[in-house]
Scaffold this active site. Sequence first.
Site, PDB file in Angstrom:
ATOM      1  N   TRP A 224     -19.501  -6.326   8.737  1.00 51.84           N
ATOM      2  CA  TRP A 224     -18.126  -5.497   8.465  1.00 51.84           C
ATOM      3  C   TRP A 224     -17.201  -5.761   9.674  1.00 51.84           C
ATOM      4  O   TRP A 224     -16.253  -5.051   9.982  1.00 51.84           O
ATOM      5  CB  TRP A 224     -18.367  -4.132   8.390  1.00 51.84           C
ATOM      6  CG  TRP A 224     -18.946  -3.674   7.021  1.00 51.84           C
ATOM      7  CD1 TRP A 224     -18.985  -4.627   5.945  1.00 51.84           C
ATOM      8  CD2 TRP A 224     -19.489  -2.516   6.308  1.00 51.84           C
ATOM      9  NE1 TRP A 224     -19.843  -3.875   4.675  1.00 51.84           N
ATOM     10  CE2 TRP A 224     -19.926  -2.698   5.147  1.00 51.84           C
ATOM     11  CE3 TRP A 224     -19.544  -1.159   7.130  1.00 51.84           C
ATOM     12  CZ2 TRP A 224     -20.235  -1.579   4.302  1.00 51.84           C
ATOM     13  CZ3 TRP A 224     -19.924  -0.214   6.100  1.00 51.84           C
ATOM     14  CH2 TRP A 224     -20.557  -0.222   4.941  1.00 51.84           C
TER      15      TRP A 224
ATOM     16  N   ARG B 284      -6.038   0.217  -1.051  1.00 50.88           N
ATOM     17  CA  ARG B 284      -7.290   0.325   0.231  1.00 50.88           C
ATOM     18  C   ARG B 284      -7.272  -0.877   1.006  1.00 50.88           C
ATOM     19  O   ARG B 284      -7.451  -1.994   0.636  1.00 50.88           O
ATOM     20  CB  ARG B 284      -8.496   0.892  -0.222  1.00 50.88           C
ATOM     21  CG  ARG B 284      -8.458   2.173  -0.837  1.00 50.88           C
ATOM     22  CD  ARG B 284      -8.566   3.140   0.268  1.00 50.88           C
ATOM     23  NE  ARG B 284      -9.696   3.354   0.767  1.00 50.88           N
ATOM     24  CZ  ARG B 284     -10.590   4.454   0.441  1.00 50.88           C
ATOM     25  NH1 ARG B 284     -10.340   5.134  -0.786  1.00 50.88           N
ATOM     26  NH2 ARG B 284     -11.882   4.569   0.924  1.00 50.88           N
TER      27      ARG B 284
ATOM     28  N   GLU C  24     -25.246  -6.697   1.066  1.00 55.60           N
ATOM     29  CA  GLU C  24     -23.972  -7.641   1.085  1.00 55.60           C
ATOM     30  C   GLU C  24     -24.333  -8.742   1.535  1.00 55.60           C
ATOM     31  O   GLU C  24     -23.243 -10.015   1.189  1.00 55.60           O
ATOM     32  CB  GLU C  24     -22.980  -6.801   1.765  1.00 55.60           C
ATOM     33  CG  GLU C  24     -22.531  -5.769   0.938  1.00 55.60           C
ATOM     34  CD  GLU C  24     -21.177  -4.985   1.608  1.00 55.60           C
ATOM     35  OE1 GLU C  24     -20.526  -5.491   2.353  1.00 55.60           O
ATOM     36  OE2 GLU C  24     -20.924  -3.885   1.307  1.00 55.60           O
TER      37      GLU C  24
ATOM     38  N   LYS D  62       0.743  -1.164  -0.132  1.00 55.34           N
ATOM     39  CA  LYS D  62       0.126   0.097  -0.082  1.00 55.34           C
ATOM     40  C   LYS D  62       0.835   1.373   0.101  1.00 55.34           C
ATOM     41  O   LYS D  62       0.675   2.073  -0.766  1.00 55.34           O
ATOM     42  CB  LYS D  62      -0.928   0.243   1.100  1.00 55.34           C
ATOM     43  CG  LYS D  62      -1.694   1.174   1.329  1.00 55.34           C
ATOM     44  CD  LYS D  62      -2.258   1.308   2.931  1.00 55.34           C
ATOM     45  CE  LYS D  62      -2.795   2.723   3.157  1.00 55.34           C
ATOM     46  NZ  LYS D  62      -4.013   2.859   2.455  1.00 55.34           N
TER      47      LYS D  62
ATOM     48  N   HIS E   8     -20.580  11.344  -3.776  1.00 52.83           N
ATOM     49  CA  HIS E   8     -19.359  10.877  -4.251  1.00 52.83           C
ATOM     50  C   HIS E   8     -18.513  11.726  -5.096  1.00 52.83           C
ATOM     51  O   HIS E   8     -17.137  11.314  -5.429  1.00 52.83           O
ATOM     52  CB  HIS E   8     -19.261   9.431  -4.791  1.00 52.83           C
ATOM     53  CG  HIS E   8     -20.072   8.415  -4.114  1.00 52.83           C
ATOM     54  ND1 HIS E   8     -21.418   8.352  -4.143  1.00 52.83           N
ATOM     55  CD2 HIS E   8     -19.580   7.622  -3.213  1.00 52.83           C
ATOM     56  CE1 HIS E   8     -21.951   7.348  -3.325  1.00 52.83           C
ATOM     57  NE2 HIS E   8     -20.947   7.160  -2.508  1.00 52.83           N
TER      58      HIS E   8
ATOM     59  N   GLY F  34     -25.927  11.919   7.645  1.00 50.19           N
ATOM     60  CA  GLY F  34     -25.615  11.780   8.913  1.00 50.19           C
ATOM     61  C   GLY F  34     -24.262  12.517   9.360  1.00 50.19           C
ATOM     62  O   GLY F  34     -24.067  13.330  10.259  1.00 50.19           O
ATOM     63  N   SER F  35     -23.219  12.062   8.564  1.00 49.14           N
ATOM     64  CA  SER F  35     -21.965  12.795   8.681  1.00 49.14           C
ATOM     65  C   SER F  35     -21.841  13.799   7.958  1.00 49.14           C
ATOM     66  O   SER F  35     -22.197  14.160   6.912  1.00 49.14           O
ATOM     67  CB  SER F  35     -20.868  11.802   8.165  1.00 49.14           C
ATOM     68  OG  SER F  35     -20.919  11.422   6.812  1.00 49.14           O
TER      69      SER F  35
ATOM     70  N   GLU G  76     -29.981   5.752  -2.219  1.00 54.11           N
ATOM     71  CA  GLU G  76     -28.933   5.958  -3.324  1.00 54.11           C
ATOM     72  C   GLU G  76     -29.838   6.017  -4.420  1.00 54.11           C
ATOM     73  O   GLU G  76     -30.279   4.918  -4.848  1.00 54.11           O
ATOM     74  CB  GLU G  76     -27.386   5.383  -3.356  1.00 54.11           C
ATOM     75  CG  GLU G  76     -26.887   5.799  -4.458  1.00 54.11           C
ATOM     76  CD  GLU G  76     -25.440   5.223  -4.713  1.00 54.11           C
ATOM     77  OE1 GLU G  76     -24.808   4.908  -3.638  1.00 54.11           O
ATOM     78  OE2 GLU G  76     -25.014   5.163  -5.912  1.00 54.11           O
TER      79      GLU G  76
ATOM     80  N   GLU H  23     -21.580  13.268  13.315  1.00 60.44           N
ATOM     81  CA  GLU H  23     -20.524  12.254  13.597  1.00 60.44           C
ATOM     82  C   GLU H  23     -19.124  12.643  13.714  1.00 60.44           C
ATOM     83  O   GLU H  23     -18.296  11.989  13.115  1.00 60.44           O
ATOM     84  CB  GLU H  23     -20.944  11.282  12.332  1.00 60.44           C
ATOM     85  CG  GLU H  23     -22.369  10.681  12.340  1.00 60.44           C
ATOM     86  CD  GLU H  23     -22.516   9.801  11.223  1.00 60.44           C
ATOM     87  OE1 GLU H  23     -21.525   9.046  10.908  1.00 60.44           O
ATOM     88  OE2 GLU H  23     -23.616   9.768  10.851  1.00 60.44           O
TER      89      GLU H  23
HETATM   90  N1  GLN Z   1     -24.685   7.842   8.957  1.00 65.86           N
HETATM   91  C1  GLN Z   1     -23.509   7.466   8.019  1.00 65.86           C
HETATM   92  C2  GLN Z   1     -22.717   8.756   7.562  1.00 65.86           C
HETATM   93  O1  GLN Z   1     -23.515   9.549   7.167  1.00 65.86           O
HETATM   94  C3  GLN Z   1     -23.761   6.470   6.880  1.00 65.86           C
HETATM   95  C4  GLN Z   1     -22.702   6.093   6.027  1.00 65.86           C
HETATM   96  C5  GLN Z   1     -22.998   5.047   5.304  1.00 65.86           C
HETATM   97  O2  GLN Z   1     -24.107   4.739   4.792  1.00 65.86           O
HETATM   98  N2  GLN Z   1     -21.981   4.421   4.449  1.00 65.86           N
HETATM   99  O3  GLN Z   1     -21.581   8.694   7.125  1.00 65.86           O
END
Ligand code: GLN
Length: 763
Positions: A569, A523, A613, A19, A702, A440-441, A673, A492
């Site tokens: 995860w 990664r 997943e 990496k 993104h 959220g974040s 999404e 967050e």
């Molecule tokens: N609440 C998380 C954020 O906003 C959700 C992240 C995600 O779905 N990967 O970062």
Amino acid sequence: MALSHSLGFPRIGADRELKKALEAHWKGELDDAGLRAVGRQLRAAHWQLQKDAGIELLPVGDFAWYDQVLSHSLAFGVIPERFRPQSGKPSLDTLFAMARGVSHSSCCGAAHAQELTKWFDTNYHYLVPEFSVDQQFQLSWEQLFEEVEEAHSLGHKVKPVLIGPLTYLWLGKTKGGEFERLDLLERLLPVYGEILQRLAAQGVEWVQIDEPILALDLPQAWKNAFERGYNILQREPGKKLIATYFGGLEDNLGLAANLPVDGLHIDLVRAPEQFPSILDRLPTYKVLSLGVVNGRNVWRTDLDKALAILQQAQERLGERLWVAPSCSLLHSPVDLNLEDQLDSELKSWLAFAVQKCEEVAALTTTLNDPQNAKAQAALAASRAVQASRAQSPRIHKPAVQARLAAISAADSRRQSPFVQRIERQRARLQLPALPTTTIGSFPQTPAIRQARQAFKQGKLSPAEYREAMHGEIRHAVEVQENLGLDVLVHGEAERNDMVEYFAEQLDGYAFSRFGWVQSYGSRCVKPALIYGDLSRPQPMTVEWIRYAQTLTGKVMKGMLTGPVTMLLWSFPREDLSREQQARQLALAIRDEVQDLEAAGIKIVQIDEAAFREGLPLRQAGWQDYLDWAAEAFRLAACGVRDDTQIHTHMCYSEFNDVIEAIAAMDADVITIETSRSDMQLLEAFEAFNYPNDIGPGVYDIHSPRVPDSAEMVKLLRKAAQRIPAARLWVNPDCGLKTRAWAETEAALVNMVAAARQLRGELA
Ligand code: GLN
Ligand code: ZN
């Protein structure tokens, strides 16, 4: 004599050397020669580690600069037009361009990277081959032969690893016209022939050909193609071992057993039921390789149990028995010996790639030489570990088990159906039509990271750290109020990662220092380890969210990660089903949800980013998974009053397969999404008549691009054609932590404007 071998070893390096070298190379700080030198050192080190562990036949071709499927595409000349060098063979630059895209290039302008997607049901991602109608294949990349040479010169006995022709075609996508990629098989096989001939000329005896798709539900045409393809390949020199993993062969068992090759590897960790029936199905000339050591988890193998199977196989197979990990060790961390911060008991329960090789070797040695002292010691140690685990109070917690036993059906049901709840929620929340919110974040700025780092190193006191995070929360709330968002979040800032943050606060989770596993390219992820019954000793988020709520008169949404995502995860336990572990997590999260409610929080979001997943590879297993996964979510969510609103979030766009289960989760609001698919995925929700509220993402987080509000209005109008406007929410696609503040604010201004414009129209 039974033989030990390995299907592949992690390439990233115990300290992520690859990496680091890759990233230095991409920054222009390490030239081609320097990078190649790192690769050579890693390969040499990894062969030596495996050999020292007692592996007799070592893999070659498991090393890749970015991804093994990409290497394979290069080897076969499957290089999309936009990356093709004007003359000569592809170079490392070609490879990295295919993996990462190029923003400008002398020959062909910008080119977007190849698509990245999940490697079966692992968290590894590969680059999807792109096949054109007129696809030609030719040997274009010499790396495999060079590596064989390299290994030979180091005195190793090796077994090159190839991705099989059927699996390779299966993993690819056709581009530019409708055609069946299976039709490319006849064109593809001659290159396999050429490779096998060259390897034979290098003195290679065995070649491993990976065909993991034999563990999937295959259309008949693909099954037929297996026979056709391998009938052609059998003329080529070299002994061939077909490797299957990640699942059982089931209906493909006869097909796989009878392919005209010299050996078959099966995964007995994922699919133990294949044994012993495989013994009756395998032609008597074939080698059988049994994968008895889990290649994708971190726990020590019960060697006695594995040995019993192997001994039974040995009676029938004699010399024809090989012993291996279940799959490539790519999916496990490298070396447990580096872990200096795990307590010795926990450490004694673990095995990373090096230790797994030692387990394979100990088993093989015992088969060949039952009195061997070293192998006897390994078996005794394994026995001691099993005994200590079976009784350990760190693993088995009566309080958790009692709670699980006491769960009733009512615990995973809301008090009233959605239609009644939503009325109470609306009355309490007093939100406008098309309410606006975020996922959220908010941006994880360098300042936030530095504060977290300093806190972990003890340079910031808990009080100083709390104050720094409070400052971030104040900023996030102020920005959201100025933007005019309706439902706010705290942002967050205090979270490094949506799973790790919670795992660190739960009993039953542990963390490694070097337990890295490659996710894609450079990664890596370092999943937390679930080692015992899980419980929540104290509230995890309540203080942050409560503080955030004191700053505003608007509704503050609490933010949690759901049980299914926490499980998927992490490295799970092997002594308890996934379902049981998900229920334990659900109970811990349920407590948090209830504490948030008691603290006056009116909306709680429980993210299930990984929900889809978890689908098993074979459809026959889907319903069972979806049932327990949705139930675990409900167990986490349903301990609240009717007028507390539960949100969930999923960041992908394929819902057709899982829409019923999503409805069964019964979240009051789901955010998803959709912007990149132009709202098309809402079709699944429309066709199914999805009953609850939906927030289809109206812009793609993104990318740093700031969409204008007209664009978002257009998307919302499309959404309103499929979902009644009264049930629509307005939000971005996903969390904003990877974005910068400037673009975040600019995009959200437009998003709020779009919602207001449409509200006006609707009224
Ligand atoms: N609440 C998380 C954020 O906003 C959700 C992240 C995600 O779905 N990967 O970062
Ligand atoms: Zn998301």
